[in-house]
Design a protein around this motif. Structure first.
Motif, PDB file in Angstrom:
ATOM      1  N   MET A 365       0.882  -1.175   0.000  1.00  0.00           N
ATOM      2  CA  MET A 365       0.000   0.000   0.000  1.00  0.00           C
ATOM      3  C   MET A 365       0.919   1.224   0.000  1.00  0.00           C
ATOM      4  O   MET A 365       1.425   1.635   1.048  1.00  0.00           O
ATOM      5  CB  MET A 365      -0.901  -0.010   1.230  1.00  0.00           C
ATOM      6  N   LEU A 366       1.154   1.788  -1.171  1.00  0.00           N
ATOM      7  CA  LEU A 366       2.207   2.783  -1.334  1.00  0.00           C
ATOM      8  C   LEU A 366       1.962   4.057  -0.539  1.00  0.00           C
ATOM      9  O   LEU A 366       2.914   4.749  -0.170  1.00  0.00           O
ATOM     10  CB  LEU A 366       2.384   3.109  -2.818  1.00  0.00           C
ATOM     11  N   ASP A 415       6.855   5.464  10.057  1.00  0.00           N
ATOM     12  CA  ASP A 415       5.641   6.238   9.794  1.00  0.00           C
ATOM     13  C   ASP A 415       5.662   6.912   8.429  1.00  0.00           C
ATOM     14  O   ASP A 415       4.735   7.654   8.093  1.00  0.00           O
ATOM     15  CB  ASP A 415       5.453   7.289  10.896  1.00  0.00           C
ATOM     16  N   GLY A 416       6.714   6.675   7.652  1.00  0.00           N
ATOM     17  CA  GLY A 416       6.790   7.238   6.303  1.00  0.00           C
ATOM     18  C   GLY A 416       6.107   6.348   5.285  1.00  0.00           C
ATOM     19  O   GLY A 416       6.067   5.129   5.424  1.00  0.00           O
ATOM     20  N   HIS A 417       5.543   6.944   4.242  1.00  0.00           N
ATOM     21  CA  HIS A 417       4.866   6.183   3.202  1.00  0.00           C
ATOM     22  C   HIS A 417       5.851   5.298   2.444  1.00  0.00           C
ATOM     23  O   HIS A 417       6.945   5.734   2.085  1.00  0.00           O
ATOM     24  CB  HIS A 417       4.176   7.126   2.210  1.00  0.00           C
ATOM     25  N   VAL A 418       5.433   4.067   2.171  1.00  0.00           N
ATOM     26  CA  VAL A 418       6.290   3.112   1.470  1.00  0.00           C
ATOM     27  C   VAL A 418       6.633   3.596   0.060  1.00  0.00           C
ATOM     28  O   VAL A 418       7.709   3.302  -0.464  1.00  0.00           O
ATOM     29  CB  VAL A 418       5.599   1.731   1.434  1.00  0.00           C
ATOM     30  N   GLY A 419       5.715   4.342  -0.562  1.00  0.00           N
ATOM     31  CA  GLY A 419       5.958   4.825  -1.924  1.00  0.00           C
ATOM     32  C   GLY A 419       7.157   5.740  -2.043  1.00  0.00           C
ATOM     33  O   GLY A 419       7.650   5.967  -3.150  1.00  0.00           O
ATOM     34  N   ARG A 420       7.647   6.260  -0.927  1.00  0.00           N
ATOM     35  CA  ARG A 420       8.805   7.154  -0.966  1.00  0.00           C
ATOM     36  C   ARG A 420      10.130   6.393  -1.000  1.00  0.00           C
ATOM     37  O   ARG A 420      11.180   6.983  -1.228  1.00  0.00           O
ATOM     38  CB  ARG A 420       8.792   8.080   0.255  1.00  0.00           C
ATOM     39  N   TYR A 421      10.073   5.097  -0.751  1.00  0.00           N
ATOM     40  CA  TYR A 421      11.294   4.297  -0.758  1.00  0.00           C
ATOM     41  C   TYR A 421      11.752   3.997  -2.187  1.00  0.00           C
ATOM     42  O   TYR A 421      10.957   3.975  -3.130  1.00  0.00           O
ATOM     43  CB  TYR A 421      11.064   2.960  -0.055  1.00  0.00           C
ATOM     44  N   SER A 422      13.032   3.680  -2.305  1.00  0.00           N
ATOM     45  CA  SER A 422      13.565   3.148  -3.559  1.00  0.00           C
ATOM     46  C   SER A 422      12.989   1.750  -3.791  1.00  0.00           C
ATOM     47  O   SER A 422      12.417   1.128  -2.891  1.00  0.00           O
ATOM     48  CB  SER A 422      15.089   3.060  -3.482  1.00  0.00           C
ATOM     49  N   GLY A 423      13.152   1.246  -5.020  1.00  0.00           N
ATOM     50  CA  GLY A 423      12.645  -0.078  -5.355  1.00  0.00           C
ATOM     51  C   GLY A 423      13.228  -1.168  -4.472  1.00  0.00           C
ATOM     52  O   GLY A 423      12.529  -2.098  -4.055  1.00  0.00           O
ATOM     53  N   GLY A 424      14.531  -1.063  -4.147  1.00  0.00           N
ATOM     54  CA  GLY A 424      15.167  -2.071  -3.310  1.00  0.00           C
ATOM     55  C   GLY A 424      14.592  -2.089  -1.905  1.00  0.00           C
ATOM     56  O   GLY A 424      14.332  -3.152  -1.337  1.00  0.00           O
ATOM     57  N   ASN A 425      14.369  -0.905  -1.340  1.00  0.00           N
ATOM     58  CA  ASN A 425      13.785  -0.842  -0.008  1.00  0.00           C
ATOM     59  C   ASN A 425      12.328  -1.290  -0.005  1.00  0.00           C
ATOM     60  O   ASN A 425      11.864  -1.914   0.953  1.00  0.00           O
ATOM     61  CB  ASN A 425      13.906   0.572   0.565  1.00  0.00           C
ATOM     62  N   GLN A 426      11.586  -0.985  -1.070  1.00  0.00           N
ATOM     63  CA  GLN A 426      10.210  -1.479  -1.166  1.00  0.00           C
ATOM     64  C   GLN A 426      10.192  -3.006  -1.179  1.00  0.00           C
ATOM     65  O   GLN A 426       9.335  -3.634  -0.535  1.00  0.00           O
ATOM     66  CB  GLN A 426       9.544  -0.933  -2.428  1.00  0.00           C
TER      67      GLN A 426
END
Length: 530
Positions: A365-366, A415-426
């Protein structure tokens, strides 16, 4: 007098060299910087692109590549720095402005309208007109001619939402190429393509290069870099590291430039100590006919690979086991207990989890926090809730933090949105999510798609740790070296069927490829496992 003449000669040579360099350069940036809140995404970045070259931007996820190409494509404006095109200063207001200047981009995340047809998408916003009306006949003719020229076989009238990801990629590329760009940006263009489609893309890129089109190409696949590029610019932590000629650098040097660390072997040695059979498929066929008569077994403590070309049915096997693809015949056994109609909830309760290949659309859930993503499958369990209704916030946070740190999500922002991560961190968050419950069987579907070398090493280390802890691991992958090196046993899938099964000592690339294409292997390579 002699001293003056020598200096004049030097200045003349320097000016000539400068003019030659300027003539060969189509595009350059100097001192580009961009900050998002507290994060310095790009810092004093400089880069130049020659006319008619394929130039790879190479770096770990989070190195600043996406920020840079979004600026070049007009989607972001820099905080500082300058850009030049054809030796003229360039300021871009938006993507349309970039296209008017001859800059087009095909991003990893597509910009398609899913409910519109292929034809409508390709010329969306650039339709030929007859007065105030769209000239439908002219539009169809242009789109049909373009698809034919690029070698894309697509139904013009089908809605984009009904296309496979590879077909959607063709639409996105046709859309970009119809602008006849001077500069084309390709962001992970082969991530969803088969071997045949990938080779067709490379031929298209070669043709564009011969026509003088300059291409910025982003990929994490090192083999592609050597196949397609002229030069490589390495980025790290939002900064320029070095630009090298592709022919002058080897793989080890390239990875060291990218990571700033000594090169490490990609693939770990995983101890092979198989225990009890934890997963068994007996005569599995899907209701839609995509897989037929699948028999396979996976034991505790082993890694079993499923290999094959894109679209061969290997992913469908994993989805059928988890209950995402209806089964028409056969049965799945987990821990010796049969299931005729598996569903995700029942499989999770039995200790089996499937980690999807499409993390952005199916796995995460980005727009929700990291904490919520990681703990979602376990919220109703006693450790995180009271009577399945009241959430234990402290326990949830501790669980998310423990799993995020275990997967080395960096920086871990619960508490940060997952969509803000790089692809590797996602991808690491997606795996952490799968581990939030007690699991015994873990199915990884394309576990390293779209992630960089460092993240790959960490994902492989996770697979090793899980297998050696006694879990049964299935790795489904289109990356042949990956699945060859990680697997204790390997099944080859073609046309929805298992066509070969190899024990560890028998696994080799040649035999796998014969299985992929259905070609005959030499008699001395035949084995009883066929």
């Amino acid at each position: 007098m002699i001293h003056a003449l020598v200096n004049d000669g030097r200045y003349a040579q320097s000016d000539a060299a400068s003019l030659a360099t300027e003539s060969a350069t189509l595009f350059r940036v100097e001192g580009l910087s961009k900050r998002f809140g507290a994060v310095q995404a790009l810092n004093n970045m400089s880069f130049s692109l020659r006319r008619g070259e394929v130039h790879v931007l190479f770096g770990e996820n989070g190195a600043g590549k996406s920020t840079l190409i979004n600026m070049i494509a007009g989607a972001l404006q820099p905080d500082r720095g300058e850009m030049w095109l054809d030796a003229q200063p360039l300021t871009l207001r938006d993507v349309q402005d970039a296209r008017r200047h001859g800059i087009a981009a095909m991003f990893q995340e597509f910009s398609l309208a899913p409910t519109l047809s292929v034809e409508e998408n390709i010329l969306l916003g650039a339709e030929p007109r007859w007065g105030i009306f769209i000239d439908l006949a002219e539009r169809r003719q242009r789109v049909r001619a373009a698809l034919s020229r690029f070698g894309f076989d697509l139904d013009l009238d089908i809605a984009v939402s009904r296309l496979s990801r590879a077909q959607q990629q063709m639409v996105e590329m046709a859309k970009a190429l119809l602008t006849e760009p001077k500069l084309l940006i390709l962001d992970e263009p082969t991530a969803s393509l088969s071997e045949k489609e990938t080779e067709a893309l490379f031929e298209l890129v070669d043709n564009l290069r011969q026509q003088g089109v300059s291409i910025i190409y982003i990929t994490h696949r090192i083999k592609e870099i050597y196949r397609i590029s002229d030069r490589i610019t390495v980025m790290r932590d939002g900064q320029f590291i070095e630009t090298v000629e592709t022919a002058a650098v080897n793989e080890e040097q390239l990875v060291q430039l990218m990571t700033g660390r000594k090169f490490e072997a990609f693939y770990p040695e995983i101890a092979n100590k198989p225990g009890a059979r934890l997963l068994s498929l007996e005569g599995i066929s899907s209701s839609d006919g995509s897989i037929h008569d699948i028999d396979l077994q996976v034991h505790a403590g082993e890694v079993v690979g499923l290999a094959g070309l894109v679209g061969c049915g290997k992913s469908e096997i994993g989805r059928a086991v988890f209950g995402l693809l209806p089964i028409g015949a056969g049965q799945v056994q987990v821990g010796g207990k049969p299931s005729m109609r598996p569903c995700p909830r029942s499989m999770l309760d039995r200790g089996l989890v499937y980690i999807t290949s499409d993390r952005r659309n199916e796995g995460l859930m980005l727009l929700r926090p990291t904490r919520e993503n990681i703990t979602l499958p376990a919220l109703h369990l006693g450790g995180l809730s009271r009577a399945g209704h009241w959430l234990r916030m402290g326990s949830e946070r501790r669980t998310a933090k423990e799993l995020g740190e275990r997967m080395r999500v960096r920086p871990l922002a619960l508490d940060g949105h997952v969509g803000r991560y790089s692809g590797g961190n996602q991808q690491k968050v997606l795996i952490a999510k799968a581990l939030s419950r007690d699991t015994r069987v873990i199915i990884f579907d394309e576990p390293t798609v779209g992630i960089d070398v460092s993240a790959r090493v960490e994902v492989y280390a996770c697979i090793k740790a899980l297998a050696e802890a006694g879990n049964a691991i299935v790795v489904i992958s289109s990356d042949l070296p990956e699945v060859l090196n990680l697997s204790h046993r390997l099944y080859v899938v073609r046309d929805g069927r298992i066509v070969d099964h190899m024990e560890k000592a028998e696994i080799n690339e040649s035999r796998a490829l014969h299985g992929f294409f259905g070609t005959q292997r030499p008699a001395h390579l035949e084995s009883s496992h066929d």
